[in-house]
Scaffold this active site. Structure first.
Site, PDB file in Angstrom:
ATOM      1  N   LYS A 112       7.358 -28.707  -4.817  1.00 28.96           N
ATOM      2  CA  LYS A 112       7.271 -28.367  -6.247  1.00 28.96           C
ATOM      3  C   LYS A 112       8.571 -28.889  -6.860  1.00 28.96           C
ATOM      4  O   LYS A 112       9.604 -28.227  -6.830  1.00 28.96           O
ATOM      5  CB  LYS A 112       7.162 -26.846  -6.417  1.00 28.96           C
ATOM      6  CG  LYS A 112       6.430 -26.361  -7.655  1.00 28.96           C
ATOM      7  CD  LYS A 112       6.902 -26.973  -8.969  1.00 28.96           C
ATOM      8  CE  LYS A 112       8.099 -26.246  -9.542  1.00 28.96           C
ATOM      9  NZ  LYS A 112       8.662 -26.918 -10.749  1.00 28.96           N
ATOM     10  N   GLU A 148      28.061 -20.138 -14.431  1.00 26.67           N
ATOM     11  CA  GLU A 148      27.886 -21.568 -14.186  1.00 26.67           C
ATOM     12  C   GLU A 148      27.447 -22.258 -15.479  1.00 26.67           C
ATOM     13  O   GLU A 148      26.437 -21.889 -16.071  1.00 26.67           O
ATOM     14  CB  GLU A 148      26.808 -21.754 -13.109  1.00 26.67           C
ATOM     15  CG  GLU A 148      26.663 -23.181 -12.665  1.00 26.67           C
ATOM     16  CD  GLU A 148      25.582 -23.347 -11.604  1.00 26.67           C
ATOM     17  OE1 GLU A 148      24.535 -22.686 -11.710  1.00 26.67           O
ATOM     18  OE2 GLU A 148      25.784 -24.146 -10.678  1.00 26.67           O
ATOM     19  N   GLU A 168      19.595 -22.617  -1.745  1.00 25.11           N
ATOM     20  CA  GLU A 168      20.809 -23.349  -2.149  1.00 25.11           C
ATOM     21  C   GLU A 168      20.960 -23.106  -3.637  1.00 25.11           C
ATOM     22  O   GLU A 168      20.188 -23.648  -4.432  1.00 25.11           O
ATOM     23  CB  GLU A 168      20.648 -24.851  -1.880  1.00 25.11           C
ATOM     24  CG  GLU A 168      20.436 -25.231  -0.431  1.00 25.11           C
ATOM     25  CD  GLU A 168      21.680 -25.034   0.426  1.00 25.11           C
ATOM     26  OE1 GLU A 168      22.755 -24.774  -0.127  1.00 25.11           O
ATOM     27  OE2 GLU A 168      21.545 -25.126   1.654  1.00 25.11           O
ATOM     28  N   CYS A 180      25.854 -28.475  -8.468  1.00 25.25           N
ATOM     29  CA  CYS A 180      26.127 -27.102  -8.030  1.00 25.25           C
ATOM     30  C   CYS A 180      27.552 -26.968  -7.519  1.00 25.25           C
ATOM     31  O   CYS A 180      28.162 -25.924  -7.643  1.00 25.25           O
ATOM     32  CB  CYS A 180      25.136 -26.702  -6.945  1.00 25.25           C
ATOM     33  SG  CYS A 180      25.048 -27.889  -5.602  1.00 25.25           S
TER      34      CYS A 180
HETATM   35  P1  NDP Z   1      15.861 -23.387 -11.618  1.00 23.65           P
HETATM   36  O1  NDP Z   1      16.136 -22.275 -10.670  1.00 23.65           O
HETATM   37  O2  NDP Z   1      15.470 -23.046 -12.987  1.00 23.65           O
HETATM   38  O3  NDP Z   1      14.726 -24.359 -11.056  1.00 23.65           O
HETATM   39  C1  NDP Z   1      14.712 -24.882  -9.758  1.00 23.65           C
HETATM   40  C2  NDP Z   1      13.276 -25.095  -9.323  1.00 23.65           C
HETATM   41  O4  NDP Z   1      12.630 -23.828  -9.209  1.00 23.65           O
HETATM   42  C3  NDP Z   1      12.442 -25.905 -10.324  1.00 23.65           C
HETATM   43  O5  NDP Z   1      11.496 -26.670  -9.636  1.00 23.65           O
HETATM   44  C4  NDP Z   1      11.780 -24.794 -11.122  1.00 23.65           C
HETATM   45  O6  NDP Z   1      10.640 -25.210 -11.849  1.00 23.65           O
HETATM   46  C5  NDP Z   1      11.444 -23.819 -10.016  1.00 23.65           C
HETATM   47  N1  NDP Z   1      11.173 -22.450 -10.469  1.00 23.65           N
HETATM   48  C6  NDP Z   1      11.461 -21.884 -11.659  1.00 23.65           C
HETATM   49  N2  NDP Z   1      11.019 -20.593 -11.688  1.00 23.65           N
HETATM   50  C7  NDP Z   1      10.439 -20.363 -10.484  1.00 23.65           C
HETATM   51  C8  NDP Z   1       9.797 -19.226  -9.898  1.00 23.65           C
HETATM   52  N3  NDP Z   1       9.648 -18.086 -10.560  1.00 23.65           N
HETATM   53  N4  NDP Z   1       9.325 -19.327  -8.635  1.00 23.65           N
HETATM   54  C9  NDP Z   1       9.475 -20.467  -7.939  1.00 23.65           C
HETATM   55  N5  NDP Z   1      10.048 -21.589  -8.455  1.00 23.65           N
HETATM   56  C10 NDP Z   1      10.545 -21.531  -9.705  1.00 23.65           C
HETATM   57  O7  NDP Z   1      17.164 -24.291 -11.593  1.00 23.65           O
HETATM   58  P2  NDP Z   1      17.430 -25.568 -12.495  1.00 23.65           P
HETATM   59  O8  NDP Z   1      16.274 -26.484 -12.463  1.00 23.65           O
HETATM   60  O9  NDP Z   1      17.944 -25.125 -13.794  1.00 23.65           O
HETATM   61  O10 NDP Z   1      18.572 -26.282 -11.644  1.00 23.65           O
HETATM   62  C11 NDP Z   1      19.905 -26.009 -11.806  1.00 23.65           C
HETATM   63  C12 NDP Z   1      20.379 -24.981 -10.801  1.00 23.65           C
HETATM   64  O11 NDP Z   1      20.242 -25.473  -9.475  1.00 23.65           O
HETATM   65  C13 NDP Z   1      21.847 -24.692 -10.966  1.00 23.65           C
HETATM   66  O12 NDP Z   1      22.104 -23.319 -10.914  1.00 23.65           O
HETATM   67  C14 NDP Z   1      22.484 -25.363  -9.762  1.00 23.65           C
HETATM   68  O13 NDP Z   1      23.700 -24.821  -9.378  1.00 23.65           O
HETATM   69  C15 NDP Z   1      21.431 -25.230  -8.726  1.00 23.65           C
HETATM   70  N6  NDP Z   1      21.603 -26.239  -7.699  1.00 23.65           N
HETATM   71  C16 NDP Z   1      22.071 -25.854  -6.462  1.00 23.65           C
HETATM   72  C17 NDP Z   1      22.322 -26.783  -5.482  1.00 23.65           C
HETATM   73  C18 NDP Z   1      22.789 -26.360  -4.119  1.00 23.65           C
HETATM   74  O14 NDP Z   1      22.591 -27.133  -3.183  1.00 23.65           O
HETATM   75  N7  NDP Z   1      23.420 -25.204  -3.950  1.00 23.65           N
HETATM   76  C19 NDP Z   1      22.122 -28.209  -5.717  1.00 23.65           C
HETATM   77  C20 NDP Z   1      21.616 -28.507  -7.025  1.00 23.65           C
HETATM   78  C21 NDP Z   1      21.382 -27.540  -7.975  1.00 23.65           C
HETATM   79  P3  NDP Z   1      10.809 -25.649 -13.409  1.00 23.65           P
HETATM   80  O15 NDP Z   1      10.980 -27.093 -13.392  1.00 23.65           O
HETATM   81  O16 NDP Z   1       9.593 -25.234 -14.104  1.00 23.65           O
HETATM   82  O17 NDP Z   1      11.996 -24.931 -13.942  1.00 23.65           O
END
Ligand code: NDP
Length: 496
Positions: free
Chosen positions: A176, A386, A251, A285
């Site tokens: 996803k 963040e 992550e 991140c």
């Molecule tokens: P989100 O948590 O909003 O989204 C991540 C993924 O989860 C997307 O595919 C999103 O879909 C999906 N998602 C959203 N809601 C749900 C749910 N209820 N159940 C299951 N899946 C869901 O994060 P962002 O896209 O805003 O990404 C940024 C974040 O990711 C930052 O906090 C960053 O720090 C973190 N990150 C962490 C990394 C690590 O390795 N530690 C690396 C890169 C980023 P949709 O597209 O619809 O939102």
């Protein structure tokens, strides 16, 4: 394909239109559409998971010898390399990162498949020391259907980090991707097809996470979720996983401290701090977003850092000289702007940036310049939350005890950086910092062979590393009886 044509999705071994609403992905540098597709529907989630389950049971993938699965993964790595430029250009359009950065991400995805192919064919199961009339062994089995949920900031690299070890372990995977950056995951599925991965073992479901990601996580046939994204989404997934007794790896976000000690090599520290926060436009991140500088050095260091940050080339992601592209979306840029306004309202001062650039491409895309705030304390909201953009908060420190307290005073604990010429001092400090990764005299360097993950609100579990494959496997103990006689307890004698 022309732009107007609707892209098919990869669902349970077939390429077909998604059952959800039609939408366009857009190029963040211009706001123009890149591709049209139909989001996946809940029926598509069901079809993908059922298809993955059937492929897991009947394709023979899980039963193939590790070196046979590895052969397919090596082919996937090879095809990613063959199509590298095409993929890098597509990713540039998908999320607006500068072309040099997307080339590196594509290369890293190929390296990840190659690495886990090798990990797969060299994974050893163990014979454990026997404590009875038996031979005891510890072996690993694949789990079944794995869900890989990924964010928008590093498509293909994030997906590869989950898909490669999950497939290597013998599982099926349903991806996803982020709703706004689905294109690279779809290309990865094409490559898996072309490499001869059995049909149905990989599906890609673009669309809203709150609908599709949630349904995928709750599905009884999904046996593991590997998630990268925000902390609140990660916690939501962890709750669902607890109800299913399902292992998850998370992550999550970060608010990483970078520390410049008074004996640092300033050329290296300036370059490292700049790269740590402003590369990927801060949408990382592990961005080093809290800067602590020894007070004696603070003014001269900040003067050099600010001058160098002002020279960073913000602009067209297609230009090889560009160091910072646009932010991912208009909404995300507004969120970054709100944080900068909050920092100022909290008493901070702008040392650099803080204003949208204008003219040419800047008027079309979602650009935001390198921004440095100072005059704030670690307890303030801009230091605790963040921002996920090119915003650095700089603070002087007086002594190491207070520094360590402040650096560790965060819900997050993903990464940290230290700049010092004294390796013993840096070592001692590095051991006291609470973080999944500590960089000493470098920053934001990665190796697929080194485990990565966070403490506390930055996540659970580790990706990468040779043993990263084990998180996609169940461990099983086998005992082989070697007794000459029936087990004594029953009192049955041999031959009677
Ligand atoms: P989100 O948590 O909003 O989204 C991540 C993924 O989860 C997307 O595919 C999103 O879909 C999906 N998602 C959203 N809601 C749900 C749910 N209820 N159940 C299951 N899946 C869901 O994060 P962002 O896209 O805003 O990404 C940024 C974040 O990711 C930052 O906090 C960053 O720090 C973190 N990150 C962490 C990394 C690590 O390795 N530690 C690396 C890169 C980023 P949709 O597209 O619809 O939102």
């Amino acid at each position: 394909m022309t732009l107007e044509q609707t892209l098919p999705l990869c669902i349970a071994g077939t390429w077909r239109l998604g059952g959800g609403a039609r939408y366009a992905t857009c190029y963040p540098a211009t706001g123009e559409p890149v591709a049209w597709l139909n989001a996946a529907s809940l029926d598509d989630v069901e079809a993908a998971v059922q298809g993955a389950h059937q492929a897991f049971l009947h394709s023979g993938w899980a039963q193939r010898k590790p070196h046979e699965r590895a052969t397919v993964l090596y082919r996937i790595a090879g095809l990613i390399r063959e199509r590298a430029e095409e993929l890098a250009q597509l990713q540039r359009q998908d999320n607006g990162k500068p072309i040099n950065e997307t080339r590196a991400l594509v290369a890293s995805a190929a390296g990840t498949f190659q690495f886990f192919a090798a990990a797969c064919e060299t994974l050893e199961e163990t014979i454990t020391p026997s404590r009875g009339d038996f031979v005891s062994m510890s072996v690993y089995e694949p789990m079944g259907v794995v869900a890989a949920i990924t964010p928008w900031n590093s498509p293909i690299a994030s997906e590869a980090q989950k898909v490669a070890p999950a497939l290597a372990a013998g599982n099926a995977v349903v991806i996803k991707p982020a709703e706004i950056t689905p294109l690279l995951a779809l290309q990865l599925a094409r490559i898996c097809d072309d490499a001869g991965l059995p049909k149905g073992l990989i599906s890609v479901l673009p669309g809203k996470g709150s609908l599709l990601g949630d349904a995928l996580t709750r599905h009884p046939l999904v046996k593991r979720v590997s998630f990268t994204g925000g902390t609140s989404t990660g916690k939501h997934i962890a709750h669902i996983a607890a109800d299913k007794m399902m292992p998850v790896s998370l992550e999550l976000g970060g608010k990483s401290p970078t520390i410049v000690l008074d004996d640092a090599d300033l050329d290296h520290a300036v370059a490292g701090v700049l790269y740590g926060i402003f590369s990927s436009s801060g949408e990382a991140c592990i961005a080093g977003s809290r800067l602590f500088v020894a007070r004696a050095l603070y003014e001269p260091f900040m003067a050099r850092l600010t001058a160098a940050a002002a020279q960073l080339r913000l602009g067209d992601p297609a230009d090889e000289r560009t160091q910072m592209g646009p932010l991912i979306s208009a909404a995300h840029r507004e969120s970054v702007e709100r944080y900068v306004a909050l920092g100022l309202a909290e008493g901070g001062r702008l040392r650099l940036g803080g204003q949208r650039p204008s003219g040419g491409l800047f008027d079309q895309g979602f650009f935001y310049p390198p921004t440095i705030l100072e005059g704030l304390g670690n307890q303030q909201q801009v230091c605790q939350e963040e921002i996920f953009g090119p915003v650095l908060v700089a603070m002087p420190f007086d002594d190491e005890a207070t520094l360590i307290e402040q650096a560790n005073d965060s819900l997050y604990a993903l990464a940290a950086g230290i700049w010092s010429r004294d390796y013993k001092r840096a070592w001692a400090l590095g051991r006291k910092l609470q973080a999944g990764t500590v960089w000493i005299n470098t920053y934001k360097q990665f190796s697929i062979s080194t485990p990565f993950g966070g403490w506390r609100d930055s996540g659970l579990g580790r990706e990468k590393g040779r043993l990263g494959i084990l998180q996609y496997m169940e461990q099983k103990s086998l005992y082989w009886g070697m007794n000459e006689q029936p087990l004594a307890w029953a009192g049955v004698e041999a031959g009677q």
